[in-house]
Structures are given as structure tokens and as C-alpha cells.
Design a protein around this motif. Structure first.
Motif, PDB file in Angstrom:
ATOM      1  N   MET A   1       0.834  -1.204   0.000  1.00  0.00           N
ATOM      2  CA  MET A   1       0.000   0.000   0.000  1.00  0.00           C
ATOM      3  C   MET A   1       0.872   1.258   0.000  1.00  0.00           C
ATOM      4  SD  MET A   1      -2.982   1.487   0.169  1.00  0.00           S
ATOM      5  CE  MET A   1      -3.823   2.924   0.789  1.00  0.00           C
ATOM      6  N   LYS A   2       1.888   1.279   0.878  1.00  0.00           N
ATOM      7  CA  LYS A   2       2.743   2.457   0.994  1.00  0.00           C
ATOM      8  C   LYS A   2       3.465   2.744  -0.318  1.00  0.00           C
ATOM      9  CE  LYS A   2       6.563   2.198   3.380  1.00  0.00           C
ATOM     10  NZ  LYS A   2       7.530   2.129   4.513  1.00  0.00           N
ATOM     11  N   ARG A   3       4.021   1.713  -0.937  1.00  0.00           N
ATOM     12  CA  ARG A   3       4.765   1.907  -2.177  1.00  0.00           C
ATOM     13  C   ARG A   3       3.836   2.270  -3.333  1.00  0.00           C
ATOM     14  NH1 ARG A   3       9.943   0.691  -1.685  1.00  0.00           N
ATOM     15  NH2 ARG A   3      10.587  -0.439   0.191  1.00  0.00           N
ATOM     16  N   ARG A   4       2.672   1.681  -3.359  1.00  0.00           N
ATOM     17  CA  ARG A   4       1.696   2.027  -4.392  1.00  0.00           C
ATOM     18  C   ARG A   4       1.294   3.490  -4.277  1.00  0.00           C
ATOM     19  NH1 ARG A   4      -3.074  -1.432  -3.304  1.00  0.00           N
ATOM     20  NH2 ARG A   4      -4.027  -0.089  -4.891  1.00  0.00           N
ATOM     21  N   PHE A   5       1.116   3.956  -3.047  1.00  0.00           N
ATOM     22  CA  PHE A   5       0.694   5.337  -2.871  1.00  0.00           C
ATOM     23  C   PHE A   5       1.821   6.301  -3.232  1.00  0.00           C
ATOM     24  CE2 PHE A   5      -0.112   9.150  -0.201  1.00  0.00           C
ATOM     25  CZ  PHE A   5      -1.218   9.580  -0.914  1.00  0.00           C
ATOM     26  N   ALA A   8       1.813   6.713  -6.836  1.00  0.00           N
ATOM     27  CA  ALA A   8       0.717   7.595  -7.269  1.00  0.00           C
ATOM     28  C   ALA A   8       1.091   9.059  -7.078  1.00  0.00           C
ATOM     29  CB  ALA A   8      -0.549   7.255  -6.499  1.00  0.00           C
ATOM     30  N   LEU A   9       1.771   9.375  -5.973  1.00  0.00           N
ATOM     31  CA  LEU A   9       2.207  10.760  -5.745  1.00  0.00           C
ATOM     32  C   LEU A   9       3.221  11.197  -6.795  1.00  0.00           C
ATOM     33  CD1 LEU A   9       2.619  10.850  -1.837  1.00  0.00           C
ATOM     34  CD2 LEU A   9       0.813  11.927  -3.193  1.00  0.00           C
ATOM     35  N   ARG A  29     -10.100  25.591  -9.786  1.00  0.00           N
ATOM     36  CA  ARG A  29      -9.771  24.272 -10.354  1.00  0.00           C
ATOM     37  C   ARG A  29      -8.254  24.160 -10.454  1.00  0.00           C
ATOM     38  NH1 ARG A  29     -12.938  23.821 -15.866  1.00  0.00           N
ATOM     39  NH2 ARG A  29     -12.114  21.685 -15.754  1.00  0.00           N
ATOM     40  N   THR A  30      -7.708  23.130  -9.837  1.00  0.00           N
ATOM     41  CA  THR A  30      -6.261  22.924  -9.827  1.00  0.00           C
ATOM     42  C   THR A  30      -5.949  21.550 -10.409  1.00  0.00           C
ATOM     43  OG1 THR A  30      -5.969  24.313  -7.863  1.00  0.00           O
ATOM     44  CG2 THR A  30      -4.217  22.738  -8.354  1.00  0.00           C
ATOM     45  N   SER A  31      -5.102  21.500 -11.438  1.00  0.00           N
ATOM     46  CA  SER A  31      -4.741  20.218 -12.021  1.00  0.00           C
ATOM     47  C   SER A  31      -3.861  19.436 -11.049  1.00  0.00           C
ATOM     48  CB  SER A  31      -3.994  20.424 -13.338  1.00  0.00           C
ATOM     49  OG  SER A  31      -2.682  20.905 -13.091  1.00  0.00           O
ATOM     50  N   TRP A  32      -3.791  18.128 -11.272  1.00  0.00           N
ATOM     51  CA  TRP A  32      -2.945  17.316 -10.393  1.00  0.00           C
ATOM     52  C   TRP A  32      -1.467  17.648 -10.590  1.00  0.00           C
ATOM     53  CZ3 TRP A  32      -5.105  11.662  -9.695  1.00  0.00           C
ATOM     54  CH2 TRP A  32      -6.349  11.747  -9.040  1.00  0.00           C
ATOM     55  N   ALA A  33      -1.098  18.135 -11.755  1.00  0.00           N
ATOM     56  CA  ALA A  33       0.287  18.568 -11.961  1.00  0.00           C
ATOM     57  C   ALA A  33       0.588  19.771 -11.060  1.00  0.00           C
ATOM     58  CB  ALA A  33       0.516  18.924 -13.431  1.00  0.00           C
ATOM     59  N   ALA A 219      -8.329   8.913   3.857  1.00  0.00           N
ATOM     60  CA  ALA A 219      -8.199   7.626   3.176  1.00  0.00           C
ATOM     61  C   ALA A 219      -8.874   7.667   1.806  1.00  0.00           C
ATOM     62  CB  ALA A 219      -8.795   6.511   4.041  1.00  0.00           C
ATOM     63  N   PHE A 220     -10.020   8.344   1.707  1.00  0.00           N
ATOM     64  CA  PHE A 220     -10.705   8.432   0.420  1.00  0.00           C
ATOM     65  C   PHE A 220      -9.938   9.325  -0.549  1.00  0.00           C
ATOM     66  CE2 PHE A 220     -14.268   6.132   2.044  1.00  0.00           C
ATOM     67  CZ  PHE A 220     -14.931   5.676   0.920  1.00  0.00           C
ATOM     68  N   VAL A 221      -9.259  10.348  -0.045  1.00  0.00           N
ATOM     69  CA  VAL A 221      -8.415  11.164  -0.921  1.00  0.00           C
ATOM     70  C   VAL A 221      -7.276  10.314  -1.483  1.00  0.00           C
ATOM     71  CG1 VAL A 221      -6.721  13.053  -0.942  1.00  0.00           C
ATOM     72  CG2 VAL A 221      -8.961  13.393   0.107  1.00  0.00           C
ATOM     73  N   ARG A 222      -6.652   9.494  -0.657  1.00  0.00           N
ATOM     74  CA  ARG A 222      -5.574   8.622  -1.135  1.00  0.00           C
ATOM     75  C   ARG A 222      -6.108   7.643  -2.188  1.00  0.00           C
ATOM     76  NH1 ARG A 222      -4.319   8.533   4.427  1.00  0.00           N
ATOM     77  NH2 ARG A 222      -5.048   6.389   4.658  1.00  0.00           N
ATOM     78  N   LEU A 223      -7.310   7.091  -1.936  1.00  0.00           N
ATOM     79  CA  LEU A 223      -7.933   6.199  -2.914  1.00  0.00           C
ATOM     80  C   LEU A 223      -8.148   6.920  -4.240  1.00  0.00           C
ATOM     81  CD1 LEU A 223      -9.402   3.485  -3.574  1.00  0.00           C
ATOM     82  CD2 LEU A 223     -11.497   4.588  -2.755  1.00  0.00           C
TER      83      LEU A 223
END
Length: 541
Positions: A1-5, A8-9, A29-33, A219-223
Motif C-alpha cells: 500500500m505504501k509503495r503504491r501510494f 501515485a504521488l 480548479r487545480t490540475s494534479w500537476a 483515506a478516500f483522498v488517497r484512494l
């Protein structure tokens, strides 16, 4: 889980398609970049504050905001531990909590500055909202170089706290679950379920409005970040308008929001013309509302019947979840009639896993589904769960029965099909002098207008009569209107549950006056103490 997250970051920087939407004066509105750049800037500033030795512990306090989310993600990425301070606490409680947790620094929303004067640790502020820069603004710090890696991320990544309904917010140590190596068959099943569900769509949208101090929201933000789901940040005052404008299909909310929406849906259904009412009756008779959201027959009926109804909740409710307190089954039924399932989750902040959760395959109105861990019901009705103590970050925060089951403090029952139903907190049960038990949350559902606004708390001061402490606005009739409303709700209740006394509250129960938790739960003990000396009036006068 930690490495997957962490992966994602790292991928955020190249993602210009997904976005975070929030309010800061207007709609932003802010892009993920851009989010990735904000996280990296925050990492550098945080690193400039870290101590020479040991794990850097960062206190975070404030309402849900983009800045709170960025700082939390920056701490995760950098390997710093957050101390998520509940924003509803008093200044003294905040100071004690920060001291006991050992936070080296506190980052706070400037709106809470008045409650942080007793905090010993250095305090830096965010969300100045266009004000002139101040010396204690976090954004004025010069950042330093800091290398981030999955290995540097902490297993014990955060300290959180329970909602404090029992009087004291209990510490909870949050850890990433151990990395699993699923079998090829399990991976194949997971992939199939993902590809055939709404989760695989590219237009998913998560609405978050409850406080980030409640770890399920984070947790839902991480998901969302791992599944490339757009994020909409709101608050308790704006969440209903944002449902209409932003049209999220994923939301986790407290019951009062769904109960308020259900009341609006019922009003829209009452306004259907005679022809549509006849079609609606056919829709229910044929059980079309129980079909999947992608079913073409259900979609055809929905377009004809529910255009105005869908505007109430945004029209895209694929995964609406409720938890933290019992919900009025009538609200669930209202949503179900128009083809929307509200899923109920049950867990406890102290436990590493969800105890029970309804889903598409395990759905029954009023139930939290079939338990996901071993559950049994004690002789007194208490829900007991079996979880390996090795999974708990701190086994001392729970208590066990003689067979090693964890006592939840919640009452409930399992039906013949194994579905779990909740009745309420064991500590909240009113035992009358005649031995009969009254569940306050059940009684409160008989008064939906008050419950939807968290303006009623049922108790008994003498062990003989049920009393409602409730707020009814003066512009809607005040005391006498409240008396009449309680009298009209009583026929729905058993004789021993009927409200025979009431105490008018001068204002609603809120987090600001300390009578609600950050997750909108009643702080029953405080309410009872605050109104214990007030004169109760008869309902039937």
C-alpha cells in the motif's frame, strides 16, 4: 500500500487531466500537476522546520481545505508524521493534545488562531485568504532540499483521534497495512470486478466535506489519487449546493446530509404530475429501482421520472456511503425508491479494518451489510469483533472479552441471513426505572426535521420520562411550534419511548459551541450537562 501510494504521488506531476476543485473566494480548479508542485513546495518548507533528530511530527488543524490536504500529502511523501488535531476542541484541549502527542510544530488555519494561544509548540498559519503576508505565514518560509522516497515514508504515518462522543478524544495511531502479494487468481478477480464497475470510468468524482482530522476522509483522498478520481473539496455549509453543481458520484457523509436530501426528494416526488405518479407506481411494482445503474430500462424510466429529483443530489450517486451514526431507515428507503442505494459502513477509529459494509451484493435497508470480520453479539446485545491484536497499532486502546473478542461499545443484532443491524451506543441507552430500554437515536428518527439539522438530543433526567432537548427557530414558531411538532411525532413511538418533556435549546448544536463533534455526532454527555438544570416543559400542554 505504501509503495503504491508513493508511486501515485510521483505520477501526479505528469497528470494534467484530473483536477481538484475547491472554494477560495470563488471556484478554483487545480490540475494534479499543479497539486504535485504545491506538495513539493510544502515538503521543502516542512523540511526547514524539522528537528535535527527523530521523527518530525507535524500538528495539522483546521476545517477541510486544499491547504490542509496539500500539507497532509506533503508529510506523507516526505516521511513526516502528522498529528491530525480535531478542530472542534477547546483551546485547552488542543494544547494538551499537541503536548501529549509530541508535535514539534503546528500548522493551522488562521481562522483558529484564537484557540491556539496555549499551544507550546511553534505555530505557523495557512489560508490567509488574500490578507497581507504575516511573519507567521507558512508560505513565507524558505524551503530546503529534501529527498523523498517510498523507503523514507513512515509505516506509522499519522496520529489521529476519535470523535470524542464519550467525552474524551482517544488517540489512534494510523499505520499503512502490510504489503500483500495476492495470487494470480485473486488479481484476475479484482481486475474483472474493477473493469465491470463504475470505478473504471474516467469521469468519477469524489466529494469530501467532512473534516480531514477524521482519517476516513484522508483515506478516500488517497484512494482517489491512486485511481485517478477527480476530487471536490467542500464543507458542511456548501456540500449540498456543491452536490448539485459538481455532480460527484462518490461521497462519504454523515446521516444528517442524506436525511435532509431525502426530505427534499420526497417533496419532489409529491410534485409529480398524475401521469408520472402512475408511471412511478409501475416503476416500483416492477422493482426497476433495484436494477443496476447501467441497466437501459432503469435509465429510460429515470430520465422520464426523475429529472427534478436528480438535481437534489447531483444525479450521479454510484457510491454514496453513510456512517459514524445510525441513519433513519426512511431516508434510505426514499433514496432506494428513486433507484439510489446508500451504502452503510460500520467501523471504529481504533480498529485497522472496516467491521461491516453494505455493497451491491450485500444490501439490505437498515443494515451495514454482512460483517467482514468475525462478529458475534454478546448477551447484552453488544457487538463483539475478532481482529488479530498484531494488526492493532496500539492494542491498549481496545478492551477484550474472555474469548478475545473486542468490545465495540455498540449494540446491534445479526439477522438470520447474517446481516448486521446497529441499534446505538451502549453508553447512550436509557434504562428506565421499569427496566425498559430506550435507544435515543431511534427515538430521534421520529422527528426528522429536528434530526436532519442535528437539533434534537433525547435523554431522561429522572429515569421515568423521556425528555427532548431541542432547538426550534423563533421565526418558525419557537417553543409552541416545537411542542406541537414533538406531539405529532410521538404516535410513531412505543409508549415507553414517547417524548413527554422537552427543554428548548436557545441555539442549534454545533461544533462551535462544543455540542457536536467534527463528524456531526451529538456530544450527548455535554448536552445533558449543559441543560441539566433547565426547566423541562410538558409536551402535551
Amino acid at each position: 500500500m505504501k509503495r503504491r501510494f508513493f508511486a501515485a504521488l510521483e505520477e501526479l506531476a505528469g497528470n494534467h487531466d484530473n483536477e481538484v476543485v475547491y472554494r477560495d473566494g470563488g471556484r478554483v480548479r487545480t490540475s494534479w500537476a499543479e497539486l504535485a508542485r504545491d506538495i513539493d513546495r510544502a515538503v521543502g518548507r516542512l523540511a526547514s522546520l524539522r528537528p535535527a533528530d527523530g521523527v518530525f511530527q507535524v500538528g495539522l488543524i483546521g476545517p477541510t481545505s486544499y491547504e490542509w490536504m496539500v500539507l497532509d500529502l506533503a508529510c506523507l511523501k516526505a516521511g513526516f508524521r502528522t498529528v491530525a488535531v480535531p478542530e472542534f476542541l477547546t483551546g485547552r484541549e488542543i494544547a494538551e493534545l499537541v503536548r501529549d502527542a509530541g508535535a514539534h510544530v503546528v500548522l493551522a488555519d488562521r481562522a483558529l488562531a484564537g484557540r491556539l494561544t496555549e499551544v507550546d509548540a511553534p505555530v505557523w498559519f495557512f489560508r490567509s485568504r488574500g490578507a497581507a503576508p504575516a511573519a507567521d505565514d507558512f508560505d513565507t518560509l524558505d524551503g530546503v532540499e529534501w529527498s523523498c522516497s517510498a523507503d523514507r515514508m513512515l509505516d506509522h504515518y499519522s496520529i489521529a483521534y476519535s470523535s470524542g462522543t464519550s467525552g474524551t478524544a482517544k488517540r489512534i495511531d494510523l499505520t499503512f497495512p502490510a504489503e500483500e502479494k495476492p495470487t494470480a487468481l485473486r488479481l484476475a478477480v479484482q481486475y474483472y470486478r474493477y473493469r465491470t464497475s463504475f470505478w473504471s470510468r474516467k469521469d468519477n468524482r469524489l466529494l469530501v466535506f467532512m473534516p480531514f482530522s477524521h482519517h476516513q476522509q484522508r483515506a478516500f483522498v488517497r484512494l482517489a489519487l491512486m485511481r485517478r478520481i477527480d476530487i471536490v473539496l467542500s464543507d458542511a455549509l456548501r456540500c449540498v449546493p456543491d452536490l448539485v453543481v459538481e455532480k460527484p458520484n462518490i461521497m462519504v457523509s454523515v446521516p444528517m446530509i442524506y436525511e435532509a436530501l431525502a426530505a427534499r426528494i420526497e417533496r419532489k416526488l409529491d410534485q409529480l404530475d398524475p401521469r408520472r405518479k402512475a408511471v412511478f407506481r409501475l416503476y416500483l411494482r416492477l422493482r426497476i429501482n433495484r436494477l443496476g445503474n447501467r441497466n437501459p430500462v432503469k435509465r429510460l424510466f429515470g430520465r422520464y421520472l426523475f429529472d427534478k429529483v436528480r438535481k437534489v443530489y447531483g444525479g450521479r450517486a454510484d457510491y454514496f456511503v453513510t456512517g459514524s451514526a445510525p441513519i433513519d431507515p426512511r431516508a434510505l428507503t426514499t433514496f432506494h425508491r428513486v433507484g439510489v442505494r446508500i451504502y452503510e459502513g460500520y467501523g471504529q477509529s481504533e480498529l485497522p479494518r472496516i467491521i461491516s459494509m453494505s455493497d451491491e451484493r450485500n444490501f439490505r435497508i437498515g443494515s451495514v451489510g454482512r460483517p467482514r470480520v468475525p462478529v458475534r453479539i454478546g448477551a447484552d446485545g453488544e457487538i463483539l469483533v475478532k481482529i488479530d491484536p498484531a494488526e492493532l497499532a496500539d492494542p491498549s486502546v481496545v478492551s477484550y472479552d474472555q474469548d478475545g473478542y473486542i468490545r465495540t461499545g455498540d449494540l446491534g443484532h445479526l439477522d438470520a441471513d447474517g446481516y448486521l443491524f446497529l441499534h446505538g451506543r451502549k453508553d447512550d441507552v436509557i434504562v428506565l426505572d421499569n427496566g425498559k430500554k430506550v435507544f435515543p437515536a431511534t427515538v430521534e428518527t421520529a422527528f426528522p426535521e429536528l434530526k436532519a439539522e442535528n437539533s434534537i438530543c433525547v435523554t431522561s433526567f429522572d429515569g421515568k420520562r423521556i425528555t427532548a432537548i431541542a432547538h426550534w427557530p423563533a421565526e418558525r414558531g419557537g417553543r409552541e411550534a416545537l411542542r406541537g411538532y414533538l406531539a405529532r411525532g410521538n404516535p410513531k413511538l412505543a409508549d415507553h419511548e414517547k417524548v413527554t418533556r422537552f427543554v428548548p435549546a436557545p441555539e442549534p448544536f454545533t461544533t462551535e459551541n462544543g455540542l457536536l463533534t467534527g463528524t456531526s455526532k451529538l456530544r450527548r454527555r455535554r448536552i445533558r450537562t449543559a441543560f441539566g438544570e433547565a426547566k423541562a416543559e410538558r409536551v402535551d400542554d
